[in-house]
Design an enzyme around this catalytic site. Structure first.
Site, mmCIF file in Angstrom:
data_model
loop_
_atom_site.group_PDB
_atom_site.id
_atom_site.type_symbol
_atom_site.label_atom_id
_atom_site.label_comp_id
_atom_site.label_asym_id
_atom_site.label_seq_id
_atom_site.Cartn_x
_atom_site.Cartn_y
_atom_site.Cartn_z
ATOM 1 N N GLY A 247 0.999 -1.139 0.080
ATOM 2 C CA GLY A 247 0.040 -0.024 0.000
ATOM 3 C C GLY A 247 0.770 1.320 -0.044
ATOM 4 N N LYS B 213 -7.214 -4.883 12.981
ATOM 5 C CA LYS B 213 -5.942 -4.043 13.394
ATOM 6 C C LYS B 213 -5.690 -4.530 14.603
ATOM 7 C CE LYS B 213 -5.186 -1.411 9.793
ATOM 8 N NZ LYS B 213 -3.927 -1.745 9.175
ATOM 9 N N ASN C 132 1.570 -2.244 5.328
ATOM 10 C CA ASN C 132 0.811 -1.124 5.734
ATOM 11 C C ASN C 132 -0.549 -0.965 4.821
ATOM 12 O OD1 ASN C 132 0.402 2.153 5.684
ATOM 13 N ND2 ASN C 132 0.344 1.863 3.453
ATOM 14 N N TYR D 198 -12.571 -2.848 11.062
ATOM 15 C CA TYR D 198 -11.331 -2.321 10.924
ATOM 16 C C TYR D 198 -10.587 -2.603 12.257
ATOM 17 C CZ TYR D 198 -7.720 1.138 9.641
ATOM 18 O OH TYR D 198 -6.615 1.826 9.292
ATOM 19 N N ARG E 268 0.316 5.737 -1.603
ATOM 20 C CA ARG E 268 -0.267 7.187 -1.196
ATOM 21 C C ARG E 268 -0.196 7.147 0.558
ATOM 22 N NH1 ARG E 268 -6.479 7.251 -2.839
ATOM 23 N NH2 ARG E 268 -6.309 5.187 -1.930
ATOM 24 N N SER F 175 -3.217 0.499 14.138
ATOM 25 C CA SER F 175 -4.255 1.619 14.336
ATOM 26 C C SER F 175 -4.610 1.559 15.796
ATOM 27 C CB SER F 175 -5.503 1.691 13.388
ATOM 28 O OG SER F 175 -6.251 2.584 13.596
#
Length: 243
Positions: free
Chosen positions: A9, A158, A89, A154, A12, A141
């Site tokens: 990833g 994580k 990532n 998510y 960006r 995260s």
């Protein structure tokens, strides 16, 4: 001998900032992307502007067969080299309350963030262990540390990455390979586009949103030889959000 680092990833946001940081540390950076080729090429340009070099590598981390095939081809082209730094990532958000979350929203987040960690790490691990040196840095995260309503998929992914980081670090510490996780809070990336910035800032003790390069600086340190006695650590970069 060239040193290689792979950032999944990497086209960006935090991934891009990490690529630039590792290039400044004299790594040849392999920039993984799934669909944003133009953005990946921009990252490669930024890498070269540091005086470093790299390449872009297209594969979907959630696709085990594709991932293994692409990494095997890379190894075949570099028989005397190995990827000594891996930054996991790649990840996406598909936010929704559990009551309304459809299976596709759950599956896609788990597939990329969690299954992607396994799909990329396992094929690269053997050479790290044989060379008795490696750095695996997982981008988790604060959602994996502190439940965030509307992010159950998510947070689950994580949080699992945090548990996997701690476990893998214990499995391979004697081989000179460290495994750590960085847990960013609110960072100025595309993921914040639809959020009310002032409301976000009000939650953060530091009173501001973080920058991608601040996460990249920590990743760079964890990737360095100076971090050889740090493994199994989960380090927030969140302006005090989880303090």
């Amino acid at each position: 001998m060239k040193k290689y680092a792979l950032v999944t990833g990497g086209s960006r946001g935090i991934g891009r900032a990490v690529c630039v940081k590792l290039a400044a540390m004299d790594y040849n950076v392999i920039i993984n992307y799934r669909s944003q080729q133009e953005e990946a090429e921009k990252t490669l340009q930024l890498v070269r502007e540091t005086g470093g070099d790299g390449e872009i590598l297209c594969f979907d981390v959630s696709d085990r067969q594709e991932t293994e095939s692409v990494l095997e081809l890379w190894n075949d082209r570099h028989p005397d080299d190995y990827i000594e730094v891996l930054v996991n990532n790649a990840g996406i958000c598909r936010d929704n309350l559990m009551l309304w979350m459809v299976p596709e929203e759950w599956d896609e987040v788990i597939d990329i963030s969690l299954h992607g960690f396994y799909n990329v790490t396992r094929p690269l691990l053997k050479k790290m262990l044989l060379r008795k040196y490696g750095r695996i840095i997982n981008i988790s995260s604060v959602s994996g540390l502190k439940g965030m309503p509307g992010q159950i998929n998510y947070s689950a992914a994580k949080g699992a990455i945090i548990a996997a980081t701690r476990t893998l670090s214990r499995e391979i510490a004697r081989k000179g390979v460290t495994v750590n996780a960085v847990a960013p809070g609110f960072i100025q990336t595309d993921m914040l586009e639809n959020m009310e910035k002032e409301a976000v800032k009000a939650q953060i003790p530091a009173g501001r949103i973080g920058e991608a390069n601040e996460v990249a600086e920590l990743v760079g340190f964890l990737a360095s030889k100076q971090a050889s006695y740090i493994t199994g650590a989960i380090i927030p970069v969140d302006g005090g959000l989880t303090a």
